[in-house]
Design a protein around this motif. Structure first.
Motif, PDB file in Angstrom:
ATOM      1  N   THR A 105       0.805  -1.224   0.000  1.00 45.23           N
ATOM      2  CA  THR A 105       0.000   0.000   0.000  1.00 45.23           C
ATOM      3  C   THR A 105       0.837   1.274   0.000  1.00 45.23           C
ATOM      4  OG1 THR A 105      -1.944  -1.010   1.031  1.00 45.23           O
ATOM      5  CG2 THR A 105      -1.624   1.355   1.397  1.00 45.23           C
ATOM      6  N   PHE A 106       1.885   1.318   0.795  1.00 41.21           N
ATOM      7  CA  PHE A 106       2.670   2.541   0.925  1.00 41.21           C
ATOM      8  C   PHE A 106       3.720   2.702  -0.174  1.00 41.21           C
ATOM      9  CE2 PHE A 106       0.596   3.005   4.890  1.00 41.21           C
ATOM     10  CZ  PHE A 106       0.762   4.325   5.270  1.00 41.21           C
ATOM     11  N   PHE A 107       3.749   1.781  -1.119  1.00 41.52           N
ATOM     12  CA  PHE A 107       4.800   1.803  -2.132  1.00 41.52           C
ATOM     13  C   PHE A 107       4.210   1.766  -3.543  1.00 41.52           C
ATOM     14  CE2 PHE A 107       6.169  -0.525   1.700  1.00 41.52           C
ATOM     15  CZ  PHE A 107       7.079   0.410   2.183  1.00 41.52           C
ATOM     16  N   GLY A 108       5.079   1.869  -4.541  1.00 39.58           N
ATOM     17  CA  GLY A 108       4.644   1.750  -5.930  1.00 39.58           C
ATOM     18  C   GLY A 108       3.646   2.819  -6.320  1.00 39.58           C
ATOM     19  N   ASN A 109       2.599   2.401  -7.054  1.00 42.26           N
ATOM     20  CA  ASN A 109       1.587   3.338  -7.530  1.00 42.26           C
ATOM     21  C   ASN A 109       0.551   3.677  -6.473  1.00 42.26           C
ATOM     22  OD1 ASN A 109       2.723   3.450 -10.125  1.00 42.26           O
ATOM     23  ND2 ASN A 109       1.598   1.621 -10.771  1.00 42.26           N
ATOM     24  N   GLY A 110       0.699   3.090  -5.262  1.00 39.51           N
ATOM     25  CA  GLY A 110      -0.222   3.429  -4.177  1.00 39.51           C
ATOM     26  C   GLY A 110       0.136   4.775  -3.584  1.00 39.51           C
ATOM     27  N   LEU A 111       0.956   4.763  -2.557  1.00 38.98           N
ATOM     28  CA  LEU A 111       1.369   6.025  -1.933  1.00 38.98           C
ATOM     29  C   LEU A 111       2.787   6.429  -2.303  1.00 38.98           C
ATOM     30  CD1 LEU A 111      -0.286   5.753   1.594  1.00 38.98           C
ATOM     31  CD2 LEU A 111      -1.160   6.768  -0.515  1.00 38.98           C
ATOM     32  N   GLY A 112       3.560   5.525  -2.905  1.00 41.98           N
ATOM     33  CA  GLY A 112       4.863   5.902  -3.455  1.00 41.98           C
ATOM     34  C   GLY A 112       5.887   6.368  -2.445  1.00 41.98           C
ATOM     35  N   TYR A 113       5.881   5.792  -1.239  1.00 47.14           N
ATOM     36  CA  TYR A 113       6.782   6.286  -0.207  1.00 47.14           C
ATOM     37  C   TYR A 113       8.259   6.072  -0.547  1.00 47.14           C
ATOM     38  CZ  TYR A 113       3.829   8.122   3.537  1.00 47.14           C
ATOM     39  OH  TYR A 113       2.994   8.915   4.289  1.00 47.14           O
ATOM     40  N   GLU A 114       8.593   5.111  -1.384  1.00 43.69           N
ATOM     41  CA  GLU A 114       9.997   4.948  -1.754  1.00 43.69           C
ATOM     42  C   GLU A 114      10.497   6.137  -2.574  1.00 43.69           C
ATOM     43  OE1 GLU A 114       7.902   2.302  -4.859  1.00 43.69           O
ATOM     44  OE2 GLU A 114       7.402   3.557  -3.125  1.00 43.69           O
ATOM     45  N   ARG A 115       9.589   6.811  -3.271  1.00 46.95           N
ATOM     46  CA  ARG A 115       9.959   8.022  -4.029  1.00 46.95           C
ATOM     47  C   ARG A 115       9.889   9.266  -3.139  1.00 46.95           C
ATOM     48  NH1 ARG A 115      10.409   6.803  -9.495  1.00 46.95           N
ATOM     49  NH2 ARG A 115       9.494   4.783 -10.041  1.00 46.95           N
ATOM     50  N   PHE A 116       8.887   9.352  -2.307  1.00 46.40           N
ATOM     51  CA  PHE A 116       8.838  10.465  -1.353  1.00 46.40           C
ATOM     52  C   PHE A 116      10.055  10.435  -0.423  1.00 46.40           C
ATOM     53  CE2 PHE A 116       4.166  10.560  -2.215  1.00 46.40           C
ATOM     54  CZ  PHE A 116       4.052  11.915  -2.504  1.00 46.40           C
ATOM     55  N   LEU A 117      10.454   9.229  -0.032  1.00 42.69           N
ATOM     56  CA  LEU A 117      11.612   9.098   0.850  1.00 42.69           C
ATOM     57  C   LEU A 117      12.892   9.504   0.122  1.00 42.69           C
ATOM     58  CD1 LEU A 117      12.389   8.226   3.696  1.00 42.69           C
ATOM     59  CD2 LEU A 117      12.577   5.870   2.873  1.00 42.69           C
ATOM     60  N   ALA A 118      12.997   9.122  -1.153  1.00 47.47           N
ATOM     61  CA  ALA A 118      14.163   9.524  -1.952  1.00 47.47           C
ATOM     62  C   ALA A 118      14.222  11.044  -2.093  1.00 47.47           C
ATOM     63  CB  ALA A 118      14.104   8.862  -3.326  1.00 47.47           C
ATOM     64  N   GLN A 119      13.088  11.666  -2.323  1.00 48.04           N
ATOM     65  CA  GLN A 119      13.031  13.120  -2.433  1.00 48.04           C
ATOM     66  C   GLN A 119      13.438  13.773  -1.116  1.00 48.04           C
ATOM     67  OE1 GLN A 119       9.126  15.288  -2.428  1.00 48.04           O
ATOM     68  NE2 GLN A 119       9.697  15.784  -4.519  1.00 48.04           N
ATOM     69  N   HIS A 120      12.940  13.233  -0.033  1.00 47.33           N
ATOM     70  CA  HIS A 120      13.267  13.741   1.305  1.00 47.33           C
ATOM     71  C   HIS A 120      14.778  13.710   1.554  1.00 47.33           C
ATOM     72  CE1 HIS A 120      13.275  13.942   5.736  1.00 47.33           C
ATOM     73  NE2 HIS A 120      13.975  12.818   5.724  1.00 47.33           N
TER      74      HIS A 120
END
Length: 296
Positions: A105-120
């Motif tokens: 749920t929190f990853f991929g096309n759901g919430l994309g936290y791996e990309r938000f975390l990379a941006q952070h």
């Protein structure tokens, strides 16, 4: 306006402005909870604010796997971990999914936290890992049939994360909807000696057993044993952030819950629905909050 200077006739007001007046009246009635369908009305009237978007950046690495959970009666439980590259053990936030969700749920096309975390991290934020795990639709607590996703998380998954080299001495919980409730519950159960922070997105809360969704609790006794409302003091010493949209059906109960804290949690209430658009919009603030307290 003085009556003799008015050029708007009573008929013109009724015909020309009736639709506007009706829309405003209905919106206010829904906002004041006089009418049902608050979430639908907010969406129809465009009151949910701008949707959030997953950033177009290279994500941090993710790893997925599974294990057989004794706490869940032998079910195979999937998990996903997103973690920036680091030479030192990273603190970690366990991300609990909502009803109908999964460890993805929190990853991929759901919430994309791996990309938000990379941006952070790219913007200079302190790094940490995010780990999701399957809890089924059991509201993150032991059920009458013996299925206990709560024990799975605390007694099986967190120790597994430690074995994989993460610093579970710096632990946080986050979650959306059902998972937001779960994050608040786990934070209260473990307390400040074991949990640094809790960041809840639109937690699924009810103020009484009679209001709950079917299947959320076994019965009224189960609700009373596991509700977080009335137990805010258990989070004393834990950094808490709660974000919920004003067009969310859970907003009234969440407001009651927030009002029960001695110190008001971070976050708050702003335009948004109970959906990915709102959760993605809040993701950068949630991640920054977790990073700050995991590294405090």
């Amino acid at each position: 306006m003085h009556p003799t200077r008015s050029r708007v006739t009573r008929r013109a007001l009724i015909v020309g402005g009736g639709a506007v007046v009706a829309a405003v009246a209905v919106a206010e009635a829904v906002d004041l909870r006089w009418l049902p369908g608050r979430s639908t009305m907010y969406r129809t009237l465009g009151l949910d604010g701008e949707p959030g978007h997953i950033p177009d950046v290279t994500p941090v690495p993710t790893t997925s796997g599974s294990f057989v959970s004794r706490a869940r009666g032998g079910r195979t439980v999937g998990w996903t971990i997103a973690a920036p590259q680091s030479d030192r053990p990273l603190p970690i936030a366990v991300a609990l999914h909502g009803y109908g969700g999964s460890h993805r749920t929190f990853f991929g096309n759901g919430l994309g936290y791996e990309r938000f975390l990379a941006q952070h991290v790219a913007r200079g934020g302190a790094p940490f890992a995010v780990a999701g795990v399957d809890g089924g639709n059991r509201y993150w607590h032991r059920r009458a049939d013996g299925d206990d996703p709560g024990a799975m998380v605390l007694d099986e998954f967190v120790p597994m994360l430690e074995q994989r080299g993460f610093d579970t001495g710096r632990l946080a919980f986050t979650g959306n909807s059902m998972g937001g409730y779960g994050a608040l519950r786990f934070g209260g159960l473990l307390g400040p000696r074991k949990v640094r922070a809790v960041a809840a997105l639109s937690p699924a809360l009810w103020t009484s057993a009679g209001e709950t969704a079917r299947g959320a609790f076994d019965d009224a006794e189960d609700f009373r044993a596991n509700t977080v409302i009335g137990r805010q003091h258990e989070l004393d010493g834990v950094a808490v952030r709660i974000d919920v949209g004003t067009g969310d059906g859970f907003e009234p109960a969440v407001r009651t819950y927030v009002d029960g804290f001695t110190t008001t949690p971070a976050g708050g209430f702003e335009p948004g629905a109970h959906d990915n658009a709102f959760w993605r919009r809040m993701a950068p603030q949630q991640i920054a909050f977790l990073a700050r307290h995991l590294h405090a």
